[in-house]
Design an enzyme around this catalytic site. Structure first.
Site, PDB file in Angstrom:
ATOM      1  N   LYS A 243      -4.323   9.536  -3.065  1.00  0.00           N
ATOM      2  CA  LYS A 243      -3.000   9.092  -2.619  1.00  0.00           C
ATOM      3  C   LYS A 243      -1.930   9.473  -3.641  1.00  0.00           C
ATOM      4  O   LYS A 243      -0.879  10.030  -3.294  1.00  0.00           O
ATOM      5  CB  LYS A 243      -3.003   7.577  -2.415  1.00  0.00           C
ATOM      6  CG  LYS A 243      -1.619   6.973  -2.176  1.00  0.00           C
ATOM      7  CD  LYS A 243      -1.590   5.473  -2.427  1.00  0.00           C
ATOM      8  CE  LYS A 243      -0.157   4.956  -2.488  1.00  0.00           C
ATOM      9  NZ  LYS A 243      -0.085   3.527  -2.846  1.00  0.00           N
TER      10      LYS A 243
ATOM     11  N   PRO B 105       0.781  -1.249   0.000  1.00  0.00           N
ATOM     12  CA  PRO B 105       0.000   0.000   0.000  1.00  0.00           C
ATOM     13  C   PRO B 105       0.808   1.293   0.000  1.00  0.00           C
ATOM     14  O   PRO B 105       0.401   2.281  -0.630  1.00  0.00           O
ATOM     15  CB  PRO B 105      -0.826  -0.109   1.289  1.00  0.00           C
ATOM     16  CG  PRO B 105      -0.856  -1.554   1.626  1.00  0.00           C
ATOM     17  CD  PRO B 105       0.458  -2.103   1.155  1.00  0.00           C
TER      18      PRO B 105
ATOM     19  N   THR C  42       2.987   1.696  -5.641  1.00  0.00           N
ATOM     20  CA  THR C  42       3.099   3.123  -5.932  1.00  0.00           C
ATOM     21  C   THR C  42       3.424   3.828  -4.626  1.00  0.00           C
ATOM     22  O   THR C  42       2.584   3.888  -3.715  1.00  0.00           O
ATOM     23  CB  THR C  42       1.796   3.678  -6.526  1.00  0.00           C
ATOM     24  OG1 THR C  42       1.557   3.064  -7.800  1.00  0.00           O
ATOM     25  CG2 THR C  42       1.892   5.187  -6.733  1.00  0.00           C
TER      26      THR C  42
ATOM     27  N   LYS D 248       5.215   7.490 -12.700  1.00  0.00           N
ATOM     28  CA  LYS D 248       3.856   7.127 -12.286  1.00  0.00           C
ATOM     29  C   LYS D 248       3.115   8.315 -11.679  1.00  0.00           C
ATOM     30  O   LYS D 248       1.962   8.594 -12.036  1.00  0.00           O
ATOM     31  CB  LYS D 248       3.920   5.973 -11.279  1.00  0.00           C
ATOM     32  CG  LYS D 248       2.595   5.601 -10.609  1.00  0.00           C
ATOM     33  CD  LYS D 248       1.571   5.050 -11.585  1.00  0.00           C
ATOM     34  CE  LYS D 248       0.228   4.783 -10.914  1.00  0.00           C
ATOM     35  NZ  LYS D 248       0.226   3.614 -10.036  1.00  0.00           N
TER      36      LYS D 248
END
Length: 294
Positions: A245, A67, A95, A170
């Site tokens: 996030k 996470p 990520t 990303k």
């Protein structure tokens, strides 16, 4: 070449990714804190492990899908580095923030291991279908070793540069996506108030200069464009909470290098409002309902 691969983190994304490694002939030793996730992996043919260290022991490569940065650093520092055999390859597909990615790769390198950061784009459907895009940071040698494994889980594997550059690519990409979706939603909402039919506006803008992926592949208006989460009550897809996030990771990284990201900051604030309204689990194209005052 088939390999023994430890896979740690078998959630919505990791479960499908591990299944595709199995479909491509690799042996997968799986670990997750969730018994249900571990059982699903076992049903696909993975060998369940009682701990991350047990999964890693003897593996040629270790893939993690976790996470946040604190989980990645904790797993590698706590179990993986000590249990891995000499010469094992590490691939972190989570990520996370760029700084943590580079710190963990530096620690792996200091212990004589090759490691890449390889976050993904494509969502749950692509994870299940083996059509993810991987943005990979690491040395040329580490990338060359990682590419065949990543190719078993995706349609595109792109070397973004040195350690941490996969994460950089990303978060820049997802900041662009988040801001573009907001703009797409507000354009549709405005068009409706001006008396334009949504389908007519789509027919015009989808072939004009306002065209974007958010419009033509993921339209936020139900019944317009290809099938998307908007046609299913904004369920599934890419959750608002996950978009927030990624936007927070992007704006924090921007602040660290003094990059101006006014659109990224604005998008983050708007998605925070959606989360505050209890919509973290629904698809991020739900933004259109908030802009319409629903």
């Amino acid at each position: 070449m088939t390999q023994t691969i430890a896979f740690i983190g078998l959630g919505n994304m990791g479960g499908g990714m591990a299944a595709n490694l199995l479909k491509n002939g690799h042996a997968v030793h799986a670990f997750d804190l969730s018994d249900d996730a571990l059982a699903r992996a076992q049903a696909h043919g993975a060998i369940p492990a009682d701990s991350a260290a047990q999964a890693v022991a003897g593996a040629d490569a270790i893939v993690t899908m976790l996470p946040a940065g604190k989980h990645v650093e904790g797993v590698y520092g706590g179990d993986v580095f000590g249990a891995a055999k000499p010469g094992a390859l590490f691939l972190d597909c989570s990520t996370i923030d760029v700084g943590t990615a580079r710190r963990v790769i530096d620690a792996a390198t200091a212990r004589g291991f090759d490691m890449v950061d390889a976050p993904v784009s494509g969502g749950i459907a692509a994870a299940n279908g083996g059509t993810l895009t991987f943005m990979v940071g690491g040395t040329d040698a580490a990338f060359d070793r990682a590419k065949p494994i990543l190719s078993a889980m995706g349609k595109a594997v792109i070397h973004a540069g040195g350690p941490g550059n996969g994460q950089a690519a990303k978060i820049c990409n997802n900041m662009l996506l988040g801001a573009t979706m907001v703009a797409t939603c507000e354009a549709f909402a405005m068009a409706k108030k001006l008396g334009l039919d949504p389908q007519t506006f789509y027919d015009i803008s989808s072939v004009s200069s306002g065209q974007s992926w958010s419009m033509t592949s993921y339209c936020p208006v139900p019944g317009v464009g290809p099938q998307s989460p908007s046609d299913n009550g904004y369920q599934g897809g890419f959750a608002v909470g996950l978009m927030l996030k990624d936007l927070k990771l992007a704006t924090e990284a921007a602040a660290a290098v003094n990059a101006a990201v006014p659109m990224g900051n604005a998008a983050a604030a708007l998605y925070q409002l959606l989360v505050n309204q209890g919509e973290a689990a629904r698809d991020f194209s739900l933004m259109i309902e908030m802009l319409e005052g629903k």
